[in-house]
Write a protein that holds these residues in place. Structure first.
Motif, PDB file in Angstrom:
ATOM      1  N   UNK A 228       4.115 -18.094 -23.018  1.00 49.20           N
ATOM      2  CA  UNK A 228       3.624 -17.347 -21.863  1.00 49.20           C
ATOM      3  C   UNK A 228       4.049 -15.883 -21.937  1.00 49.20           C
ATOM      4  N   UNK A 229       5.264 -15.651 -22.413  1.00 45.39           N
ATOM      5  CA  UNK A 229       5.733 -14.271 -22.547  1.00 45.39           C
ATOM      6  C   UNK A 229       4.875 -13.521 -23.563  1.00 45.39           C
ATOM      7  N   UNK A 230       4.538 -14.183 -24.681  1.00 48.01           N
ATOM      8  CA  UNK A 230       3.676 -13.554 -25.676  1.00 48.01           C
ATOM      9  C   UNK A 230       2.301 -13.262 -25.092  1.00 48.01           C
ATOM     10  N   UNK A 231       1.819 -14.215 -24.280  1.00 44.84           N
ATOM     11  CA  UNK A 231       0.500 -14.041 -23.662  1.00 44.84           C
ATOM     12  C   UNK A 231       0.495 -12.855 -22.700  1.00 44.84           C
ATOM     13  N   UNK A 232       1.578 -12.719 -21.906  1.00 44.44           N
ATOM     14  CA  UNK A 232       1.674 -11.591 -20.979  1.00 44.44           C
ATOM     15  C   UNK A 232       1.689 -10.255 -21.726  1.00 44.44           C
ATOM     16  N   UNK A 233       2.423 -10.212 -22.833  1.00 45.71           N
ATOM     17  CA  UNK A 233       2.474  -8.991 -23.632  1.00 45.71           C
ATOM     18  C   UNK A 233       1.100  -8.657 -24.200  1.00 45.71           C
ATOM     19  N   UNK A 234       0.378  -9.713 -24.622  1.00 45.53           N
ATOM     20  CA  UNK A 234      -0.950  -9.500 -25.193  1.00 45.53           C
ATOM     21  C   UNK A 234      -1.925  -8.957 -24.143  1.00 45.53           C
ATOM     22  N   UNK A 235      -1.826  -9.534 -22.928  1.00 47.71           N
ATOM     23  CA  UNK A 235      -2.702  -9.069 -21.838  1.00 47.71           C
ATOM     24  C   UNK A 235      -2.395  -7.620 -21.479  1.00 47.71           C
ATOM     25  N   UNK A 236      -1.107  -7.289 -21.420  1.00 49.44           N
ATOM     26  CA  UNK A 236      -0.707  -5.914 -21.108  1.00 49.44           C
ATOM     27  C   UNK A 236      -1.228  -4.953 -22.166  1.00 49.44           C
ATOM     28  N   UNK A 237      -1.161  -5.376 -23.444  1.00 42.30           N
ATOM     29  CA  UNK A 237      -1.657  -4.532 -24.521  1.00 42.30           C
ATOM     30  C   UNK A 237      -3.172  -4.359 -24.421  1.00 42.30           C
ATOM     31  N   UNK A 238      -3.850  -5.460 -24.072  1.00 41.18           N
ATOM     32  CA  UNK A 238      -5.316  -5.419 -23.917  1.00 41.18           C
ATOM     33  C   UNK A 238      -5.712  -4.445 -22.809  1.00 41.18           C
ATOM     34  N   UNK A 239      -4.992  -4.526 -21.658  1.00 38.84           N
ATOM     35  CA  UNK A 239      -5.323  -3.669 -20.501  1.00 38.84           C
ATOM     36  C   UNK A 239      -5.128  -2.194 -20.836  1.00 38.84           C
ATOM     37  N   UNK A 240      -4.142  -1.890 -21.673  1.00 43.96           N
ATOM     38  CA  UNK A 240      -3.874  -0.498 -22.046  1.00 43.96           C
ATOM     39  C   UNK A 240      -4.873   0.016 -23.080  1.00 43.96           C
ATOM     40  N   UNK A 242      -8.755   0.312 -24.892  1.00 46.77           N
ATOM     41  CA  UNK A 242     -10.052   0.738 -24.365  1.00 46.77           C
ATOM     42  C   UNK A 242     -10.979  -0.471 -24.273  1.00 46.77           C
ATOM     43  N   UNK A 243     -10.672  -1.389 -23.310  1.00 41.10           N
ATOM     44  CA  UNK A 243     -11.473  -2.597 -23.131  1.00 41.10           C
ATOM     45  C   UNK A 243     -11.768  -2.788 -21.656  1.00 41.10           C
ATOM     46  N   UNK A 244     -12.782  -3.578 -21.398  1.00 37.45           N
ATOM     47  CA  UNK A 244     -13.190  -3.878 -20.028  1.00 37.45           C
ATOM     48  C   UNK A 244     -12.312  -4.982 -19.478  1.00 37.45           C
ATOM     49  N   UNK A 245     -11.596  -4.719 -18.372  1.00 39.47           N
ATOM     50  CA  UNK A 245     -10.710  -5.720 -17.776  1.00 39.47           C
ATOM     51  C   UNK A 245     -11.506  -6.923 -17.298  1.00 39.47           C
ATOM     52  N   UNK A 246     -12.704  -6.678 -16.804  1.00 41.23           N
ATOM     53  CA  UNK A 246     -13.534  -7.789 -16.338  1.00 41.23           C
ATOM     54  C   UNK A 246     -13.903  -8.720 -17.499  1.00 41.23           C
TER      55      UNK A 246
END
Length: 259
Positions: A228-240, A242-246
């Motif tokens: 879960x910690x790895x997943x949270x880091x991945x999501x944070x990296x994705x949000x930062x 240039x991708x669509x959050x939706x």
């Protein structure tokens, strides 16, 4: 059960059948020697069972088919308590010129027959001793103290591997290889002629011994928390990035629905 070898009207003892018959020039030389000088050593039989003298008897059969009038003398086995299979092994091991690999394979193939005969003799002795008027009082068995348990080397020497190694005067490693090959031949996993090739010096144990397959250890399952910690880091990296959050939310929702 495999069909027993028959030579000269005699059923061949299975321990004698372990050793390959001589062929080619060696067999021709034996025939010529018998033609000129007769059979020098009688074959050994036990009733209708041939214990020793397969090659001599084969040579006589061939010579008689060619018009020779001689015969192969036979003597009857005297049951004086000896193990027949063991005697066959010792007689052939001395007589034949085999490599170390050939000898240890022959030892591995004959040892079960020796052990079977020993067990049958023990059972017969027990029945005899337990006959009318010969009852024995059963004594309570005592287990040895763990502190003074039997020497492990002595136990190893009494094992099948130890017995085979002693008979062939070789290492336990080679004995294990020979036993593995003998079992593979018996199970049809190796060609039937493998043992003959070993005893004839055409092959080596190291080339035919079954290789042990090492079991692959499964990777230990990861705990949920670090995943879960790895997943949270991945999501944070994705949000930062240039991708669509939706788009990210839709992808995660789709994967969760498939679980």
């Amino acid at each position: 059960a495999t069909e027993k070898e028959v030579i000269g009207g005699y059923r061949v003892h299975p321990a004698a059948s372990v050793f390959p018959l001589i062929e080619g020039d060696e067999f021709d030389d034996l025939c010529e020697s018998i033609r000129n000088h007769g059979v020098q050593h009688a074959a050994v039989v036990r009733g209708d069972e041939l214990i020793d003298g397969r090659n001599r008897m084969r040579a006589v059969e061939q010579l008689r088919a060619d018009g020779w009038s001689g015969s192969c003398p036979v003597i009857e086995w005297v049951d004086d308590g000896r193990n027949v299979a063991k005697w066959i092994w010792e007689t052939n091991a001395i007589r034949r010129h085999m490599t170390e690999d050939g000898l240890v394979y022959a030892s591995a193939a004959i040892w079960p027959l020796i052990a079977k005969e020993n067990e049958a003799r023990r059972e017969a002795n027990l029945k005899r001793d337990a006959g009318p008027g010969r009852g024995h009082k059963k004594t309570e068995e005592t287990k040895p103290s763990p502190r003074f348990s039997a020497d492990t080397k002595a136990k190893d020497a009494r094992s099948t591997v130890g017995q085979v190694a002693v008979k062939a005067k070789t290492s336990h490693y080679k004995a294990r290889q020979a036993i593995a090959v003998q079992k593979a031949v018996a199970a049809g996993q190796l060609p039937a002629d493998t043992g003959k090739d070993l005893m004839a010096g055409k092959k080596k144990l190291r080339d035919v011994a079954p290789k042990k397959q090492r079991a692959k250890k499964p990777k230990p399952a990861r705990e949920m928390k670090p995943i879960l910690e790895d997943l949270r880091d991945l999501i944070a990296e994705w949000k930062n990035a240039d991708h669509n959050v939706e788009l990210l939310r839709d992808e995660l929702k789709t994967h969760l629905e498939r679980m």
